[in-house]
Design an enzyme around this catalytic site. Structure first.
Site, PDB file in Angstrom:
ATOM      1  N   TRP A 234       0.818  -1.206   0.000  1.00  0.00           N
ATOM      2  CA  TRP A 234       0.000   0.000   0.000  1.00  0.00           C
ATOM      3  C   TRP A 234       0.852   1.255   0.000  1.00  0.00           C
ATOM      4  O   TRP A 234       0.555   2.227  -0.704  1.00  0.00           O
ATOM      5  CB  TRP A 234      -0.982  -0.045   1.163  1.00  0.00           C
ATOM      6  CG  TRP A 234      -2.062   0.993   1.192  1.00  0.00           C
ATOM      7  CD1 TRP A 234      -2.518   1.637   2.296  1.00  0.00           C
ATOM      8  CD2 TRP A 234      -2.837   1.500   0.082  1.00  0.00           C
ATOM      9  NE1 TRP A 234      -3.526   2.513   1.946  1.00  0.00           N
ATOM     10  CE2 TRP A 234      -3.733   2.453   0.590  1.00  0.00           C
ATOM     11  CE3 TRP A 234      -2.842   1.254  -1.292  1.00  0.00           C
ATOM     12  CZ2 TRP A 234      -4.631   3.160  -0.216  1.00  0.00           C
ATOM     13  CZ3 TRP A 234      -3.735   1.955  -2.099  1.00  0.00           C
ATOM     14  CH2 TRP A 234      -4.611   2.890  -1.559  1.00  0.00           C
TER      15      TRP A 234
ATOM     16  N   SER B 267      -7.586  -9.286  -0.489  1.00  0.00           N
ATOM     17  CA  SER B 267      -7.443  -8.865   0.901  1.00  0.00           C
ATOM     18  C   SER B 267      -6.791  -9.966   1.718  1.00  0.00           C
ATOM     19  O   SER B 267      -7.237 -11.111   1.727  1.00  0.00           O
ATOM     20  CB  SER B 267      -8.808  -8.535   1.504  1.00  0.00           C
ATOM     21  OG  SER B 267      -8.749  -8.654   2.920  1.00  0.00           O
TER      22      SER B 267
ATOM     23  N   LYS C 273     -12.913  -3.221  10.361  1.00  0.00           N
ATOM     24  CA  LYS C 273     -13.304  -3.911   9.117  1.00  0.00           C
ATOM     25  C   LYS C 273     -12.359  -5.071   8.824  1.00  0.00           C
ATOM     26  O   LYS C 273     -12.784  -6.074   8.245  1.00  0.00           O
ATOM     27  CB  LYS C 273     -13.408  -2.925   7.949  1.00  0.00           C
ATOM     28  CG  LYS C 273     -12.095  -2.337   7.454  1.00  0.00           C
ATOM     29  CD  LYS C 273     -11.502  -3.054   6.265  1.00  0.00           C
ATOM     30  CE  LYS C 273     -10.059  -2.604   6.087  1.00  0.00           C
ATOM     31  NZ  LYS C 273      -9.400  -3.191   4.923  1.00  0.00           N
TER      32      LYS C 273
ATOM     33  N   ASP D 241     -15.181   0.272   2.647  1.00  0.00           N
ATOM     34  CA  ASP D 241     -13.965  -0.501   2.857  1.00  0.00           C
ATOM     35  C   ASP D 241     -14.303  -1.926   3.306  1.00  0.00           C
ATOM     36  O   ASP D 241     -13.682  -2.900   2.870  1.00  0.00           O
ATOM     37  CB  ASP D 241     -13.097   0.209   3.903  1.00  0.00           C
ATOM     38  CG  ASP D 241     -11.652  -0.267   3.890  1.00  0.00           C
ATOM     39  OD1 ASP D 241     -11.287  -1.092   3.036  1.00  0.00           O
ATOM     40  OD2 ASP D 241     -10.885   0.205   4.760  1.00  0.00           O
TER      41      ASP D 241
ATOM     42  N   ALA E 140      -5.066  -2.358  -2.899  1.00  0.00           N
ATOM     43  CA  ALA E 140      -3.890  -1.699  -3.463  1.00  0.00           C
ATOM     44  C   ALA E 140      -3.712  -2.002  -4.945  1.00  0.00           C
ATOM     45  O   ALA E 140      -3.476  -1.107  -5.759  1.00  0.00           O
ATOM     46  CB  ALA E 140      -2.647  -2.116  -2.680  1.00  0.00           C
TER      47      ALA E 140
ATOM     48  N   ARG F 199      12.788  -0.098   4.372  1.00  0.00           N
ATOM     49  CA  ARG F 199      13.750  -0.570   5.363  1.00  0.00           C
ATOM     50  C   ARG F 199      14.887  -1.331   4.683  1.00  0.00           C
ATOM     51  O   ARG F 199      16.048  -1.175   5.039  1.00  0.00           O
ATOM     52  CB  ARG F 199      13.055  -1.476   6.379  1.00  0.00           C
ATOM     53  CG  ARG F 199      13.977  -1.980   7.472  1.00  0.00           C
ATOM     54  CD  ARG F 199      13.271  -2.896   8.453  1.00  0.00           C
ATOM     55  NE  ARG F 199      12.273  -2.209   9.269  1.00  0.00           N
ATOM     56  CZ  ARG F 199      12.557  -1.412  10.309  1.00  0.00           C
ATOM     57  NH1 ARG F 199      13.820  -1.196  10.657  1.00  0.00           N
ATOM     58  NH2 ARG F 199      11.605  -0.829  10.990  1.00  0.00           N
TER      59      ARG F 199
ATOM     60  N   LYS G 131      -4.059   0.305   9.254  1.00  0.00           N
ATOM     61  CA  LYS G 131      -5.379  -0.028   9.800  1.00  0.00           C
ATOM     62  C   LYS G 131      -5.264  -1.072  10.901  1.00  0.00           C
ATOM     63  O   LYS G 131      -5.706  -2.199  10.764  1.00  0.00           O
ATOM     64  CB  LYS G 131      -6.293  -0.492   8.670  1.00  0.00           C
ATOM     65  CG  LYS G 131      -6.561   0.617   7.648  1.00  0.00           C
ATOM     66  CD  LYS G 131      -7.343   0.157   6.438  1.00  0.00           C
ATOM     67  CE  LYS G 131      -7.565   1.340   5.482  1.00  0.00           C
ATOM     68  NZ  LYS G 131      -8.272   0.939   4.248  1.00  0.00           N
TER      69      LYS G 131
ATOM     70  N   VAL H  64       1.373  -8.490   6.137  1.00  0.00           N
ATOM     71  CA  VAL H  64       0.703  -8.611   7.425  1.00  0.00           C
ATOM     72  C   VAL H  64      -0.818  -8.547   7.270  1.00  0.00           C
ATOM     73  O   VAL H  64      -1.333  -7.685   6.567  1.00  0.00           O
ATOM     74  CB  VAL H  64       1.168  -7.456   8.334  1.00  0.00           C
ATOM     75  CG1 VAL H  64       0.400  -7.446   9.636  1.00  0.00           C
ATOM     76  CG2 VAL H  64       2.659  -7.558   8.579  1.00  0.00           C
TER      77      VAL H  64
ATOM     78  N   GLU I 250      -3.556  -7.381   9.332  1.00  0.00           N
ATOM     79  CA  GLU I 250      -3.681  -6.609  10.573  1.00  0.00           C
ATOM     80  C   GLU I 250      -4.813  -7.112  11.465  1.00  0.00           C
ATOM     81  O   GLU I 250      -4.755  -7.004  12.683  1.00  0.00           O
ATOM     82  CB  GLU I 250      -3.915  -5.125  10.253  1.00  0.00           C
ATOM     83  CG  GLU I 250      -2.681  -4.377   9.745  1.00  0.00           C
ATOM     84  CD  GLU I 250      -1.751  -3.939  10.880  1.00  0.00           C
ATOM     85  OE1 GLU I 250      -2.012  -4.290  12.052  1.00  0.00           O
ATOM     86  OE2 GLU I 250      -0.752  -3.250  10.581  1.00  0.00           O
TER      87      GLU I 250
END
Lengths: 331, 331
Positions: free
Chosen positions: A13, A252, A189, A242, A138, A32, A106, A277, A279
């Protein structure tokens, strides 16, 4: 206007948003990993997180926070919630006074249950801090599909001034002043998307999934309201929009985790097989604890937390949800 | 309780609901076609509308309204909107005083823009008249998938008394007193489902579709509010829930019409190839006219009506929707 933009975090994203802002303003992306930064700057790709997509030639990346943040006048934060505070603490010395911060993350901080804009206010007090959110898978945004997003700042003049930074011919950016609502919607969400994926993975159909989405949005709105968010936010792109996009999409991560759990997979195996990840897995516990603290009923989020973290079986989760008695819809 | 139930209309949804009520109470299904009625009574199938599904042995059907309606104490109406008044007028002489009417039909009368419960009140004044609605794709309900529904009557005691008629182990029936909201939600969601199908057929992804669903629900709520419906109904199973299920499912006729339109099909060919009615096609004009009459903005419904009935091209519809300027989300 002469905005210069830093995007902190070169995941899926963060890279997508940096590609959008680079079309409007000079943009530097912090990665990173030096190899990822070099690939973005020289090959104009990010094959780890956006395989197969060409990035704008104008977009450069660096592994140095000092280089990324020097001279910019807006900072976009796109690191996962579990690294958010640490990265921001590293970044803080290089963020000039008064530069607004835009969080794309998020999730909640696991230990404190704080929202990302609250963490940012801890680390960098005195900066305007808002969120960019909405139904924004994304890859679709990166491919130029039409979509809408919400840019929320408590001070509307900040949101209005930053609107042109993120807008694109295919992305309509709406402003909103309800930061709490927009942020909590994005957190919850992801948890509800795991539940929707679970019922899908268990083999249930569109009625059942639509019911989970509807009752899940009600949970999202109840918690958001208790924390000070507004009903219109939950009914809009940051909430309903969303949630629907996330629950529909195989893109997703949270939805995918739910589907695999529903098929009987083990959480560690599922999460271990993903490069990025989900979330909602981590957030589910913090959401349930926040809900208890504020006296809010969240039976769906509770079952996600129970399956992910407390050893509940799918059968137990299903029974807990289906055995609630049906009375008035408002009760 | 000793309820006896008549279901008027042996299409997909009427037959499904009659199968549910037959498990709870003696139920007779009226089918206009004698061959369909005979097949239901003797072979326990309805291969035209629910191919491959076994119906309860206790369910009988008749092509005689007198036989169907004699001695029953609840009448369920499951005929398409364009035949609703005529069938009800035929049925009226056989409906005993005080028998409540439950409409399953999600359309408006084209000439008058009246809701089905208003048509019923015209033809059979003095009867309590409500609706059963929600995210209820017929085939999934018939197959026993878990789902929720909303039974709305202005007088809650009627809804509470009829709740056990429709409830099943896999179907949770919630009561609601907002008949106008529940009914308008069912009408408008079919129109929005065509729009969601159109963007899908045009090749757009889940962000775009979620945006249409979100903004479409806002249109639904605006019109419903103007007509006297309540916000909680639109956010619940009758509004959001039904909209999400319909927009997700390839089983929905309205969604399928939209997908075919989005791929460039001609409306007459698409509708002609379907054995059952897509209510949203016809309703779109009545919805747009009602919206104008009440001064409500419904840009998505307008484009569905324009493409279906006013010769607009897909490109014109898309441009009309995407060129609206993004400001505050609340505006």
């Amino acid at each position: 206007m002469g905005h210069r933009v830093a995007v902190v975090g070169a995941g899926t994203w963060g890279t997508t948003i940096a590609s959008l802002t680079a079309a409007n303003h000079p943009t530097v992306l912090w990665a990173r990993r030096k190899d990822v930064a070099d690939e973005i700057t020289t090959a104009h790709t990010n094959d780890t997180y956006l395989p197969g997509l060409a990035l704008p030639a104008a977009l450069t990346a660096t592994p140095s926070l000092a280089d990324a943040l020097g001279g910019v006048d807006v900072v976009v934060l796109a690191v996962p919630s579990h690294g958010f505070r640490a990265v921001l603490e590293e970044a803080a010395p290089f963020v000039a006074d008064g530069v607004p911060l835009v969080s794309l993350t998020k999730g909640l901080e696991a230990e404190t249950h704080r929202r990302m804009t609250e963490v940012a206010a801890d680390v960098l007090p005195g900066h305007a801090c808002g969120v960019l959110t909405g139904p924004n898978l994304a890859r679709e945004i990166a491919e130029g599909q039409p979509a809408g997003a919400v840019l929320a700042f408590a001070d509307e003049t900040v949101a209005v001034s930053l609107q042109p930074v993120f807008a694109a011919p295919h992305l309509r950016v709406y402003t909103n002043t309800d930061v709490v609502g927009a942020e909590i919607a994005g957190v919850v969400k992801n948890v509800i998307a795991i539940a929707a994926g679970m019922v899908e993975g268990m083999g249930f159909g569109d009625n059942t999934k639509a019911t989970v989405i509807t009752r899940g949005l009600a949970e999202l709105a109840r918690l958001g309201h208790a924390l000070g968010g507004e009903a219109a936010t939950f009914a809009g792109l940051a909430g309903l929009g969303d949630l629907v996009a996330t629950c529909a999409s195989s893109q997703s991560r949270n939805h995918r985790v739910g589907v695999e759990l529903g098929r009987g997979g083990r959480l560690d195996d599922i999460v271990g097989s993903m490069p990025t990840v989900a979330e909602g897995v981590r957030s589910s516990s913090a959401v349930v604890e926040l809900a208890r603290q504020y006296g809010v009923q969240m039976p769906i989020a509770e079952q996600v937390d129970a399956v992910c973290h407390r050893g509940a079986t799918l059968d137990e989760a299903r029974q807990a949800l289906l055995q609630r008695r049906a009375g008035s819809e408002r009760a």
